[in-house]
Structure formats: structure tokens, C-alpha cells
Scaffold this motif. Structure first.
Motif, PDB file in Angstrom:
ATOM      1  N   HIS A  55       0.809  -1.221   0.000  1.00  0.00           N
ATOM      2  CA  HIS A  55       0.000   0.000   0.000  1.00  0.00           C
ATOM      3  C   HIS A  55       0.842   1.271   0.000  1.00  0.00           C
ATOM      4  O   HIS A  55       0.303   2.372   0.165  1.00  0.00           O
ATOM      5  CB  HIS A  55      -0.961   0.018   1.200  1.00  0.00           C
ATOM      6  N   ASP A  56       2.129   1.153  -0.222  1.00  0.00           N
ATOM      7  CA  ASP A  56       3.008   2.325  -0.180  1.00  0.00           C
ATOM      8  C   ASP A  56       3.132   2.980  -1.560  1.00  0.00           C
ATOM      9  O   ASP A  56       4.219   3.115  -2.118  1.00  0.00           O
ATOM     10  CB  ASP A  56       4.386   1.930   0.350  1.00  0.00           C
ATOM     11  N   PHE A  57       1.988   3.357  -2.113  1.00  0.00           N
ATOM     12  CA  PHE A  57       1.988   4.018  -3.412  1.00  0.00           C
ATOM     13  C   PHE A  57       2.165   5.522  -3.228  1.00  0.00           C
ATOM     14  O   PHE A  57       1.617   6.113  -2.287  1.00  0.00           O
ATOM     15  CB  PHE A  57       0.676   3.743  -4.148  1.00  0.00           C
ATOM     16  N   PRO A  58       2.905   6.187  -4.133  1.00  0.00           N
ATOM     17  CA  PRO A  58       3.068   7.642  -4.029  1.00  0.00           C
ATOM     18  C   PRO A  58       1.733   8.358  -4.207  1.00  0.00           C
ATOM     19  O   PRO A  58       0.930   7.997  -5.074  1.00  0.00           O
ATOM     20  CB  PRO A  58       4.021   7.972  -5.183  1.00  0.00           C
ATOM     21  N   GLN A  59       1.487   9.351  -3.379  1.00  0.00           N
ATOM     22  CA  GLN A  59       0.272  10.148  -3.453  1.00  0.00           C
ATOM     23  C   GLN A  59       0.608  11.498  -4.091  1.00  0.00           C
ATOM     24  O   GLN A  59       1.526  12.191  -3.639  1.00  0.00           O
ATOM     25  CB  GLN A  59      -0.304  10.380  -2.050  1.00  0.00           C
ATOM     26  N   VAL A  60      -0.125  11.868  -5.131  1.00  0.00           N
ATOM     27  CA  VAL A  60       0.094  13.164  -5.762  1.00  0.00           C
ATOM     28  C   VAL A  60      -0.124  14.252  -4.727  1.00  0.00           C
ATOM     29  O   VAL A  60      -1.190  14.308  -4.092  1.00  0.00           O
ATOM     30  CB  VAL A  60      -0.839  13.367  -6.958  1.00  0.00           C
ATOM     31  N   PRO A  61       0.856  15.104  -4.485  1.00  0.00           N
ATOM     32  CA  PRO A  61       0.721  16.091  -3.402  1.00  0.00           C
ATOM     33  C   PRO A  61      -0.303  17.182  -3.734  1.00  0.00           C
ATOM     34  O   PRO A  61      -0.425  17.614  -4.886  1.00  0.00           O
ATOM     35  CB  PRO A  61       2.132  16.684  -3.303  1.00  0.00           C
ATOM     36  N   TRP A  65      -0.299  26.976  -0.583  1.00  0.00           N
ATOM     37  CA  TRP A  65      -0.066  28.373  -0.957  1.00  0.00           C
ATOM     38  C   TRP A  65       1.397  28.765  -0.846  1.00  0.00           C
ATOM     39  O   TRP A  65       1.885  29.678  -1.503  1.00  0.00           O
ATOM     40  CB  TRP A  65      -0.915  29.312  -0.096  1.00  0.00           C
ATOM     41  N   ASN A  66       2.139  28.014  -0.013  1.00  0.00           N
ATOM     42  CA  ASN A  66       3.552  28.304   0.199  1.00  0.00           C
ATOM     43  C   ASN A  66       4.398  27.587  -0.867  1.00  0.00           C
ATOM     44  O   ASN A  66       4.442  26.356  -0.903  1.00  0.00           O
ATOM     45  CB  ASN A  66       3.959  27.841   1.600  1.00  0.00           C
ATOM     46  N   PRO A  67       5.109  28.300  -1.756  1.00  0.00           N
ATOM     47  CA  PRO A  67       5.894  27.665  -2.817  1.00  0.00           C
ATOM     48  C   PRO A  67       6.968  26.718  -2.300  1.00  0.00           C
ATOM     49  O   PRO A  67       7.255  25.695  -2.919  1.00  0.00           O
ATOM     50  CB  PRO A  67       6.526  28.858  -3.555  1.00  0.00           C
ATOM     51  N   LEU A  68       7.569  27.057  -1.153  1.00  0.00           N
ATOM     52  CA  LEU A  68       8.600  26.181  -0.608  1.00  0.00           C
ATOM     53  C   LEU A  68       8.020  24.826  -0.193  1.00  0.00           C
ATOM     54  O   LEU A  68       8.651  23.779  -0.402  1.00  0.00           O
ATOM     55  CB  LEU A  68       9.285  26.854   0.588  1.00  0.00           C
ATOM     56  N   LYS A  69       6.830  24.859   0.403  1.00  0.00           N
ATOM     57  CA  LYS A  69       6.184  23.598   0.778  1.00  0.00           C
ATOM     58  C   LYS A  69       5.826  22.800  -0.472  1.00  0.00           C
ATOM     59  O   LYS A  69       5.940  21.562  -0.493  1.00  0.00           O
ATOM     60  CB  LYS A  69       4.932  23.868   1.621  1.00  0.00           C
ATOM     61  N   ASN A  70       5.399  23.493  -1.533  1.00  0.00           N
ATOM     62  CA  ASN A  70       5.109  22.796  -2.780  1.00  0.00           C
ATOM     63  C   ASN A  70       6.348  22.102  -3.324  1.00  0.00           C
ATOM     64  O   ASN A  70       6.283  20.964  -3.805  1.00  0.00           O
ATOM     65  CB  ASN A  70       4.572  23.781  -3.826  1.00  0.00           C
ATOM     66  N   GLN A  71       7.478  22.771  -3.242  1.00  0.00           N
ATOM     67  CA  GLN A  71       8.720  22.182  -3.727  1.00  0.00           C
ATOM     68  C   GLN A  71       9.097  20.938  -2.918  1.00  0.00           C
ATOM     69  O   GLN A  71       9.502  19.913  -3.473  1.00  0.00           O
ATOM     70  CB  GLN A  71       9.847  23.215  -3.662  1.00  0.00           C
ATOM     71  N   ARG A  72       8.971  21.056  -1.587  1.00  0.00           N
ATOM     72  CA  ARG A  72       9.309  19.913  -0.730  1.00  0.00           C
ATOM     73  C   ARG A  72       8.368  18.737  -0.997  1.00  0.00           C
ATOM     74  O   ARG A  72       8.816  17.589  -1.065  1.00  0.00           O
ATOM     75  CB  ARG A  72       9.257  20.330   0.744  1.00  0.00           C
ATOM     76  N   ARG A  73       7.080  19.027  -1.129  1.00  0.00           N
ATOM     77  CA  ARG A  73       6.106  17.968  -1.380  1.00  0.00           C
ATOM     78  C   ARG A  73       6.369  17.297  -2.731  1.00  0.00           C
ATOM     79  O   ARG A  73       6.272  16.068  -2.854  1.00  0.00           O
ATOM     80  CB  ARG A  73       4.687  18.533  -1.341  1.00  0.00           C
ATOM     81  N   GLN A  74       6.697  18.109  -3.739  1.00  0.00           N
ATOM     82  CA  GLN A  74       6.975  17.547  -5.052  1.00  0.00           C
ATOM     83  C   GLN A  74       8.221  16.681  -5.030  1.00  0.00           C
ATOM     84  O   GLN A  74       8.261  15.601  -5.649  1.00  0.00           O
ATOM     85  CB  GLN A  74       7.132  18.677  -6.078  1.00  0.00           C
ATOM     86  N   LYS A  75       9.245  17.125  -4.295  1.00  0.00           N
ATOM     87  CA  LYS A  75      10.463  16.322  -4.185  1.00  0.00           C
ATOM     88  C   LYS A  75      10.185  14.999  -3.471  1.00  0.00           C
ATOM     89  O   LYS A  75      10.672  13.937  -3.880  1.00  0.00           O
ATOM     90  CB  LYS A  75      11.551  17.094  -3.436  1.00  0.00           C
ATOM     91  N   PHE A  77       7.379  13.415  -3.395  1.00  0.00           N
ATOM     92  CA  PHE A  77       6.608  12.601  -4.328  1.00  0.00           C
ATOM     93  C   PHE A  77       7.526  11.921  -5.337  1.00  0.00           C
ATOM     94  O   PHE A  77       7.409  10.718  -5.606  1.00  0.00           O
ATOM     95  CB  PHE A  77       5.575  13.479  -5.036  1.00  0.00           C
ATOM     96  N   ILE A  78       8.451  12.681  -5.895  1.00  0.00           N
ATOM     97  CA  ILE A  78       9.387  12.127  -6.871  1.00  0.00           C
ATOM     98  C   ILE A  78      10.269  11.068  -6.224  1.00  0.00           C
ATOM     99  O   ILE A  78      10.545  10.004  -6.817  1.00  0.00           O
ATOM    100  CB  ILE A  78      10.242  13.249  -7.500  1.00  0.00           C
ATOM    101  N   ASP A  79      10.718  11.317  -4.987  1.00  0.00           N
ATOM    102  CA  ASP A  79      11.545  10.337  -4.271  1.00  0.00           C
ATOM    103  C   ASP A  79      10.775   9.032  -4.057  1.00  0.00           C
ATOM    104  O   ASP A  79      11.335   7.934  -4.199  1.00  0.00           O
ATOM    105  CB  ASP A  79      12.010  10.903  -2.934  1.00  0.00           C
ATOM    106  N   LEU A  80       9.494   9.137  -3.697  1.00  0.00           N
ATOM    107  CA  LEU A  80       8.676   7.941  -3.485  1.00  0.00           C
ATOM    108  C   LEU A  80       8.468   7.189  -4.791  1.00  0.00           C
ATOM    109  O   LEU A  80       8.492   5.949  -4.818  1.00  0.00           O
ATOM    110  CB  LEU A  80       7.327   8.330  -2.881  1.00  0.00           C
ATOM    111  N   GLN A  81       8.257   7.915  -5.873  1.00  0.00           N
ATOM    112  CA  GLN A  81       8.120   7.262  -7.176  1.00  0.00           C
ATOM    113  C   GLN A  81       9.400   6.519  -7.557  1.00  0.00           C
ATOM    114  O   GLN A  81       9.351   5.384  -8.049  1.00  0.00           O
ATOM    115  CB  GLN A  81       7.784   8.301  -8.250  1.00  0.00           C
ATOM    116  N   THR A  82      10.530   7.162  -7.315  1.00  0.00           N
ATOM    117  CA  THR A  82      11.822   6.533  -7.631  1.00  0.00           C
ATOM    118  C   THR A  82      12.030   5.268  -6.801  1.00  0.00           C
ATOM    119  O   THR A  82      12.480   4.231  -7.310  1.00  0.00           O
ATOM    120  CB  THR A  82      12.973   7.523  -7.375  1.00  0.00           C
TER     121      THR A  82
END
Length: 322
Positions: A55-61, A65-75, A77-82
Motif C-alpha cells: 500500500h506504499d503508493f506515491p500520493q500526488v501532493p 499556498w507556500n511555494p517552498l512547501k510545494n517544492q518539498r512535497r513535489q520532491k 513525491f518524486i523520491d517515493l516514485q523513484t
């Protein structure tokens, strides 16, 4: 002869990372082999991949509103996909199987449905023991008695010296779990001769922890095999397989799946988890007569579990279709 290698990934804590010998004790040949397949859970480049209660599938973040949090969440997500792609080891979706083992309890069924949907991009075959699954089906049998396949296949009934046992746990997350624990307390407070085994149980149960279920079943004529879910036509778990493979006559509380998979007379139906059920257990376990009457049916059921319902055989039959 070339063999088809099946790898495995799971979110079960005890199987992560998966040991190479997972299921080897359920294979009829050495090193996890069954006819033309071989189970090598952590094989580097398997031909097929089994996602087993994964059940450890990556969840689309969700965007913030905070761009820095968006960047961290996206990273993240990408790490989990990898990480997931590394676990998949290059096996394509058309050769990836997803088997879910959780019952559709009211409190968690929404999570089961979400997991089925999350598995779809990665798996061609997605199955679980409920009507919400893309492929509703019985769970192929695994068991937790640690004897080898050959031992289980060939052994006669072991000596039976006590009437009844119950191996269970103290999990109380759902209403069904709490009903089971209430029945445990009812039995404990009665005069029924029944030994309890398990982990996380209340101290009043005076239960013993064991590593191999065989020791909590094989010396007993009867075993209480009580499912956490009994309300559909698909769900039946290792509780029944463990009991029968230990040559017990199960007193079973569960859904109708068992009736379709096992021969008549190989288990008894517990009518309810209350005083009526307690009285039924008391009457059956008063003598070993029911066990002797069921011995031939138990023997037949054991061979069905070992050769037909066995997850390793199920995998061999699935791969043979390719």
C-alpha cells in the motif's frame, strides 16, 4: 528447464525488505520451486512481480499556498516514485500482480478501495476478497505453521491430548475486533476447557505467546477459527488453513467462502459469538467424537489446501496462462 522467477514486494513489516525464502516452506520443490516457477522474493530481475498487501503508493501532493512547501512535497513525491520503481525491478505492469488480504470491514473499506485504485497504473491483475476489487476472488492460501510442505503433505495426525485451543490477538480497532474480544472474555469466564495463545491480549486472558502456530494447535482435537469478517462470499483467511494443516477440526466462524473451497464435514460452523456459541463449543468439545468422525474430511481438506488453494500453486497456474 528454464524457470519463471517471481519476485515480491509487500508493505507487511515482517516482509520488508522481503527475504529471499518467503513462501519456500509452501513450495513442493527445493528453493521455492513449483513446476515451472520459482519464488525468489528479492530477485534482482524477476520475470513477474507479486505486490502482496502493498500500500506504499506515491500520493500526488496537494498544492499549498507556500511555494517552498510545494517544492518539498513535489520532491518527496518524486523520491517515493523513484523508490517504488526500484522495488518493481523493471517488471512491467502486465506481469505485475496485486493481491490484497484485508477484509472489507466498515471502518476500513474506503482505504481498501483507494488502494485498489492506486495499484491500477502499476498492475495488470488486481484482486482482493471483496466485491470492490477489480477482480474479486478468494485469497490464495498462505499459512503460519512452520513445517515443510513435505512434512505437512505426508504426516499422519499427531497425538491429540487436549480438547480445544484458540490463537488470536488483542487488536481492537474495529467493532468486529471488539466483538471477538468480548467472546474471548465470555469463554475465559466460563468453565470451558480451552487454551488461549496470541500476542497483545488482555492480561486476564492469560494467553501464551508462540512463534509457531503448530504448537498451539497440533496437540488439540478442536481449534476455534474465528474470522474478523464474516459478511461476504470471498473472505477466508489463514485461521482456517492453519487449523486444518495442524489436523484440528476447526470450529469456524466466517463467511460462505469456506463452504465452496473445502469438503463437507472438514470444519464445524460456530453459530454465533455469544452464549449460544459458547454452548455449542461446550457440547462439541466435551468428547473427541466429532474429530474422529471428521478425520477423513480433514485429511481431504489438507490436501486441497496444500495442492490447490496454496498461493504458490496459484502463482504457477497464473504464470502458465502467459
Amino acid at each position: 528447464m528454464n524457470r519463471t522467477v517471481i519476485g515480491m514486494m509487500s508493505s507487511y513489516v515482517g516482509l520488508n525488505p522481503c527475504s529471499i525464502d518467503w513462501l519456500w516452506n509452501q513450495a513442493k520443490q527445493p528453493f521455492g520451486q513449483w513446476d515451472r516457477i520459482q519464488i525468489l522474493a528479492n530477485a534482482e530481475r524477476p520475470d513477474f512481480m507479486l505486490m502482496y498487501n502493498f500500500h506504499d503508493f506515491p500520493q500526488v501532493p496537494q498544492r499549498h499556498w507556500n511555494p517552498l512547501k510545494n517544492q518539498r512535497r513535489q520532491k518527496q513525491f518524486i523520491d517515493l516514485q523513484t523508490a517504488l520503481e526500484a522495488k518493481r525491478r523493471g517488471v512491467p505492469p502486465e506481469r505485475t500482480l496485486f493481491l490484497w488480504r484485508e477484509p472489507p470491514l466498515a471502518e476500513i473499506v474506503h482505504k481498501n478501495i483507494a488502494t485498489y485504485n492506486q495499484a491500477k497504473p502499476y498492475c495488470h491483475y488486481i484482486s482482493g476478497p471483496d466485491d470492490h476489487a477489480p477482480q474479486p476472488d478468494y485469497m490464495p492460501a498462505i499459512w503460519y505453521v512452520n513445517n515443510t510442505f513435505a512434512e505437512l503433505e505426508q504426516m499422519p495426525p499427531p497425538p491429540k491430548v487436549k480438547p480445544c485451543s484458540w490463537i488470536t490477538s488483542g487488536i481492537d480497532r474495529t467493532a468486529n475486533h471488539r466483538t471477538r474480544l468480548a467472546f474471548l472474555q465470555l469463554i475465559h469466564e466460563s468453565d470451558l476447557d480451552c487454551d488461549f495463545y496470541g500476542r497483545g491480549l488482555p492480561t486476564w486472558a492469560k494467553a501464551s505467546a508462540i512463534n509457531n502456530k503448530w504448537y498451539g494447535m497440533a496437540p488439540y482435537y478442536y481449534n476455534l477459527s474465528i474470522e474478523n469478517y464474516a459478511d461476504n462470499d470471498w473472505y477466508v483467511s489463514e485461521k482456517l488453513w492453519d487449523s486444518l494443516l495442524s489436523w484440528c477440526l476447526p470450529i469456524y466462524y466466517g463467511g460462505s467462502a469456506a463452504d465452496k473451497l473445502l469438503p463437507p464435514g472438514s470444519f464445524l460452523r460456530l453459530p454465533s459469538l455469544d452464549e449460544k456459541g459458547l454452548q455449542y463449543i461446550r457440547e462439541v468439545t466435551a468428547t473427541p467424537d466429532a474429530w474422529y468422525e471428521a478425520k477423513d474430511a480433514i485429511a481431504e481438506a489438507r490436501q486441497i489446501i496444500l495442492h490447490k488453494l496454496n498461493l504458490v500453486n496459484w502463482l504457477a497456474e497464473y504464470v502458465a496462462k502467459f
